[in-house]
Design a protein around this motif. Structure first.
Motif, PDB file in Angstrom:
ATOM      1  N   VAL A 274       0.827  -1.207   0.000  1.00  0.00           N
ATOM      2  CA  VAL A 274       0.000   0.000   0.000  1.00  0.00           C
ATOM      3  C   VAL A 274       0.863   1.261   0.000  1.00  0.00           C
ATOM      4  O   VAL A 274       0.519   2.261  -0.635  1.00  0.00           O
ATOM      5  N   SER A 275       1.998   1.225   0.689  1.00  0.00           N
ATOM      6  CA  SER A 275       2.851   2.412   0.738  1.00  0.00           C
ATOM      7  C   SER A 275       3.427   2.745  -0.630  1.00  0.00           C
ATOM      8  O   SER A 275       3.734   3.901  -0.915  1.00  0.00           O
ATOM      9  N   ARG A 276       3.565   1.741  -1.487  1.00  0.00           N
ATOM     10  CA  ARG A 276       4.057   1.984  -2.840  1.00  0.00           C
ATOM     11  C   ARG A 276       2.917   2.337  -3.782  1.00  0.00           C
ATOM     12  O   ARG A 276       2.992   3.299  -4.530  1.00  0.00           O
ATOM     13  N   SER A 277       1.864   1.508  -3.779  1.00  0.00           N
ATOM     14  CA  SER A 277       0.682   1.728  -4.642  1.00  0.00           C
ATOM     15  C   SER A 277       1.091   2.070  -6.070  1.00  0.00           C
ATOM     16  O   SER A 277       0.692   3.084  -6.634  1.00  0.00           O
ATOM     17  N   ILE A 278       1.883   1.181  -6.670  1.00  0.00           N
ATOM     18  CA  ILE A 278       2.431   1.442  -8.002  1.00  0.00           C
ATOM     19  C   ILE A 278       1.445   1.029  -9.089  1.00  0.00           C
ATOM     20  O   ILE A 278       0.983  -0.104  -9.131  1.00  0.00           O
ATOM     21  N   SER A 279       1.140   1.965  -9.964  1.00  0.00           N
ATOM     22  CA  SER A 279       0.430   1.686 -11.206  1.00  0.00           C
ATOM     23  C   SER A 279       1.408   1.965 -12.334  1.00  0.00           C
ATOM     24  O   SER A 279       1.821   3.105 -12.536  1.00  0.00           O
TER      25      SER A 279
END
Length: 317
Positions: A274-279
């Motif tokens: 969640v801390s990255r939340s990369i798209s």
């Protein structure tokens, strides 16, 4: 071409090796043990299988020379995690200069400022895994630019498929997440369920590696390899619950409550995702490699869950 695949019976290699055989390549499959691939096909009978303990040979300084002695036209390295290991391999391959395809990760990106993130964004990795992969990427691109071993780096997302546990809609490996969504019991999610996950089916990753073999324009570049669209935890939870004919029962909670309700390791995994939340954007892979993912994130998860249930690794109650 003669293709040496390092880590051949793992998630990606299980799909890549048969693809390479079908393309007419001569394949040497290196693996640490004698485990069979996750996805067995008849093509494996036409593959040379070699057992190599990379860690032990790296420690002895012999792994690179072992690979070079196989006289490859292409080396596909699916299990390199430190720049030291990558450097030893490159040094040994430099005299013969085969094409080197390296498996990175979208975690070379930390929390990003623009989405979908492109391969040109500055690297801001968090944690040893992403930091190590970013260092390997820099090493390989520097090597290619200097006229040494030509390389291509492919960055997969959360690799999914039948045969192993995969990242759940809660961003962790907790099998209870699947059960909660199937049974309609409360599932806690932090950050309003808006954490982003970008899955990819292992066969789509294999597709990208297969295409990179035949795309000279790819040399010296990095490519994201993910599903067409990322999804939020909220969206994935609704999707999975829908497979069982229900809406999810979600408790959107703050982090302290989430961590009080979820086992420590699973809570840590969720926070990491969640801390990255990369798209991640796949426009470069589409344009240069001709990459076209066959699976959506939902389809990759569905196939993985079906296997987990059929093989007794998830009890849906």
């Amino acid at each position: 071409m003669r293709v040496v695949v390092v880590g051949a019976t793992g998630h990606i290699g299980s799909y890549l090796v048969p693809r390479l055989v079908r393309c007419g390549h001569e394949v040497v499959a290196l693996s640490r043990g004698t485990r069979e691939p996750y996805h067995a096909t008849p093509e494996w009978s036409r593959v040379e299988r070699v057992v190599v303990d990379r860690d032990a040979e790296d420690a002895a300084g012999t792994f690179g020379t072992t690979v070079a002695a196989m006289e490859p036209d292409v080396v596909v390295d699916l299990v390199c995690f430190t720049p030291e290991s990558a450097g030893l391999l490159v040094e040994a391959l430099r005299p013969v200069r085969p094409l080197l395809l390296h498996c990175g990760t979208i975690w070379v990106h930390g929390p990003v400022h623009r989405v979908p993130v492109t391969e040109d964004e500055p690297r801001t990795p968090v944690g040893d895994y992403g930091t190590g992969k970013a260092a390997i990427e820099r090493l390989l691109h520097r090597e290619t630019r200097s006229g040494g071993v030509p390389s291509v780096v492919l960055h997969p997302g959360h690799i999914s498929g039948p045969g192993w546990p995969v990242i759940t809609p809660a961003g962790n490996l907790d099998p209870g997440v699947w059960r909660a969504l199937a049974q309609g019991t409360p599932l806690p999610l932090p950050d309003l369920g808006l954490g982003v996950l970008h899955h990819v089916h292992a066969d789509d990753v294999a597709q990208a590696f297969e295409r990179a073999l035949a795309r000279p324009a790819a040399i010296g570049s990095s490519f994201h390899v993910v599903a067409e669209q990322a999804m939020t935890s909220l969206g994935l939870a609704h999707e999975v619950a829908g497979w069982f004919g229900r809406d999810p029962v979600l408790d959107l909670v703050d982090w302290p409550e989430f961590e009080s309700r979820v086992a420590g390791e699973y809570a840590r995994q969720t926070r990491e995702h969640v801390s990255r939340s990369i798209s991640a954007s796949i426009e470069r892979a589409r344009a240069v490699l001709g990459y076209t993912p066959r699976y959506t994130a939902q389809e990759a998860l569905r196939e993985a869950l079906d296997w987990l249930v059929a093989n007794g690794q998830v009890d849906l109650g």
